[in-house]
Design a protein around this motif. Structure first.
Motif, PDB file in Angstrom:
ATOM      1  N   ILE A  83      -1.511   4.104  -1.582  1.00 49.61           N
ATOM      2  CA  ILE A  83      -2.842   3.885  -1.002  1.00 49.61           C
ATOM      3  C   ILE A  83      -2.790   4.265   0.469  1.00 49.61           C
ATOM      4  CG2 ILE A  83      -4.570   2.128  -0.454  1.00 49.61           C
ATOM      5  CD1 ILE A  83      -3.361   0.553  -2.926  1.00 49.61           C
ATOM      6  N   ALA A 114       2.226   1.827  -3.473  1.00 55.46           N
ATOM      7  CA  ALA A 114       1.205   2.215  -4.460  1.00 55.46           C
ATOM      8  C   ALA A 114       0.586   3.573  -4.148  1.00 55.46           C
ATOM      9  CB  ALA A 114       0.105   1.149  -4.516  1.00 55.46           C
ATOM     10  N   PHE A 172       0.828  -1.207   0.000  1.00 56.24           N
ATOM     11  CA  PHE A 172       0.000   0.000   0.000  1.00 56.24           C
ATOM     12  C   PHE A 172       0.861   1.254   0.000  1.00 56.24           C
ATOM     13  CE2 PHE A 172      -4.512  -1.133   1.622  1.00 56.24           C
ATOM     14  CZ  PHE A 172      -4.629  -2.086   0.629  1.00 56.24           C
ATOM     15  N   SER A 193      -3.934  -0.737  -9.263  1.00 52.90           N
ATOM     16  CA  SER A 193      -3.900   0.077  -8.041  1.00 52.90           C
ATOM     17  C   SER A 193      -5.310   0.374  -7.551  1.00 52.90           C
ATOM     18  CB  SER A 193      -3.157   1.390  -8.285  1.00 52.90           C
ATOM     19  OG  SER A 193      -1.798   1.144  -8.570  1.00 52.90           O
ATOM     20  N   LEU A 253      -6.420   7.211  -2.822  1.00 46.94           N
ATOM     21  CA  LEU A 253      -5.267   6.965  -3.690  1.00 46.94           C
ATOM     22  C   LEU A 253      -5.029   8.202  -4.544  1.00 46.94           C
ATOM     23  CD1 LEU A 253      -3.180   5.050  -5.061  1.00 46.94           C
ATOM     24  CD2 LEU A 253      -5.046   4.249  -6.515  1.00 46.94           C
ATOM     25  N   ASN A 313       1.726   5.037  -9.882  1.00 49.93           N
ATOM     26  CA  ASN A 313       0.454   4.317 -10.052  1.00 49.93           C
ATOM     27  C   ASN A 313      -0.331   4.811 -11.278  1.00 49.93           C
ATOM     28  OD1 ASN A 313      -0.772   6.730  -9.236  1.00 49.93           O
ATOM     29  ND2 ASN A 313      -1.127   6.013  -7.159  1.00 49.93           N
ATOM     30  N   ARG A 314       0.372   5.424 -12.176  1.00 51.08           N
ATOM     31  CA  ARG A 314      -0.260   5.948 -13.393  1.00 51.08           C
ATOM     32  C   ARG A 314       0.058   5.007 -14.544  1.00 51.08           C
ATOM     33  NH1 ARG A 314       0.373  11.955 -14.498  1.00 51.08           N
ATOM     34  NH2 ARG A 314       0.638  11.836 -12.271  1.00 51.08           N
ATOM     35  N   ASN A 315      -0.910   4.809 -15.428  1.00 46.59           N
ATOM     36  CA  ASN A 315      -0.677   3.901 -16.558  1.00 46.59           C
ATOM     37  C   ASN A 315      -0.146   4.664 -17.770  1.00 46.59           C
ATOM     38  OD1 ASN A 315      -2.890   5.085 -17.837  1.00 46.59           O
ATOM     39  ND2 ASN A 315      -4.271   3.390 -17.410  1.00 46.59           N
ATOM     40  N   SER A 359      -6.414  -2.827  -5.939  1.00 48.45           N
ATOM     41  CA  SER A 359      -5.644  -3.064  -4.711  1.00 48.45           C
ATOM     42  C   SER A 359      -6.145  -2.211  -3.551  1.00 48.45           C
ATOM     43  CB  SER A 359      -4.164  -2.763  -4.935  1.00 48.45           C
ATOM     44  OG  SER A 359      -3.604  -3.698  -5.812  1.00 48.45           O
ATOM     45  N   MET A 360      -6.549  -0.995  -3.855  1.00 43.85           N
ATOM     46  CA  MET A 360      -6.993  -0.119  -2.768  1.00 43.85           C
ATOM     47  C   MET A 360      -8.281  -0.607  -2.115  1.00 43.85           C
ATOM     48  SD  MET A 360      -8.495   3.328  -4.623  1.00 43.85           S
ATOM     49  CE  MET A 360      -9.219   4.091  -3.196  1.00 43.85           C
ATOM     50  N   HIS A 395      -5.093   6.543 -13.458  1.00 43.02           N
ATOM     51  CA  HIS A 395      -4.811   5.500 -12.468  1.00 43.02           C
ATOM     52  C   HIS A 395      -4.707   4.123 -13.108  1.00 43.02           C
ATOM     53  CE1 HIS A 395      -4.897   7.465  -8.578  1.00 43.02           C
ATOM     54  NE2 HIS A 395      -5.879   8.228  -9.005  1.00 43.02           N
TER      55      HIS A 395
END
Length: 169
Positions: free
Chosen positions: A23, A21, A18, A56, A39, A45-47, A59-60, A52
């Motif tokens: 979070i 990432a 976390f 991620s 987040l 954590n950016r594509n 996961s959050m 986002h």
């Protein structure tokens, strides 16, 4: 040591997956029935297209319903995540958040459906929203819940062994 909401929040926020990432658990209510997670969009954590990363976002939301049920049902229950899915509805930009809530009706249904030791698979969902309150993604979780079977305690087991021994002597 009992896991208090304050201690849980600290530990979860320091948990490497976390922390890495980005979070953050913002709040956990004293009764474990309300948790807010956020987040922030950042480089890690950016594509590829600058929003986002879907992993991620998922996961959050991953552990919270399970933790909430474990804390509310107590040690007499087995609680596991069984299945999860996410529907991406729009690109997530800026800070996104999710608010998990657990009501008494859900807890009552779980207790009723597991009273005889049967498994129960409650389906819960949470929305991930952006700063404008628009839903970015909807996460669906299926949990596995079963009431633990009572095992004879040490005293009962010892008494049974003595009875067996006395019957054979």
């Amino acid at each position: 040591m009992k896991l208090t909401p304050r201690l849980a929040r600290l530990l979860i926020n320091l948990w490497p997956p976390f922390l890495g990432a980005g979070i953050r658990v913002r709040a956990i209510s004293s009764d474990w029935r309300d948790i807010t997670v956020a987040l922030k969009l950042r480089l890690g954590n950016r594509n590829y297209v600058g929003v986002h990363f879907g992993g991620s976002l998922y996961s959050m939301t991953d552990p919270f319903f399970m933790l909430m049920l474990m804390q509310n049902l107590g040690r007499d229950y087995i609680v596991w995540d069984k299945n999860g899915s996410i529907d991406y509805l729009k690109p997530g930009r800026g800070t996104v958040s999710a608010r998990f809530t657990l009501d008494e009706a859900t807890l009552a249904a779980i207790r009723a459906n597991t009273a005889n030791g049967d498994k129960y698979l409650p389906q819960l969902q949470v929305a991930v929203v952006d700063e404008q309150g628009e839903v970015v993604a909807r996460v669906h979780k299926t949990l596995y819940v079963r009431k633990k079977q009572k095992r004879p305690g040490a005293a009962e087991a010892a008494a049974g062994a003595l009875r067996d021994e006395a019957g054979t002597a």
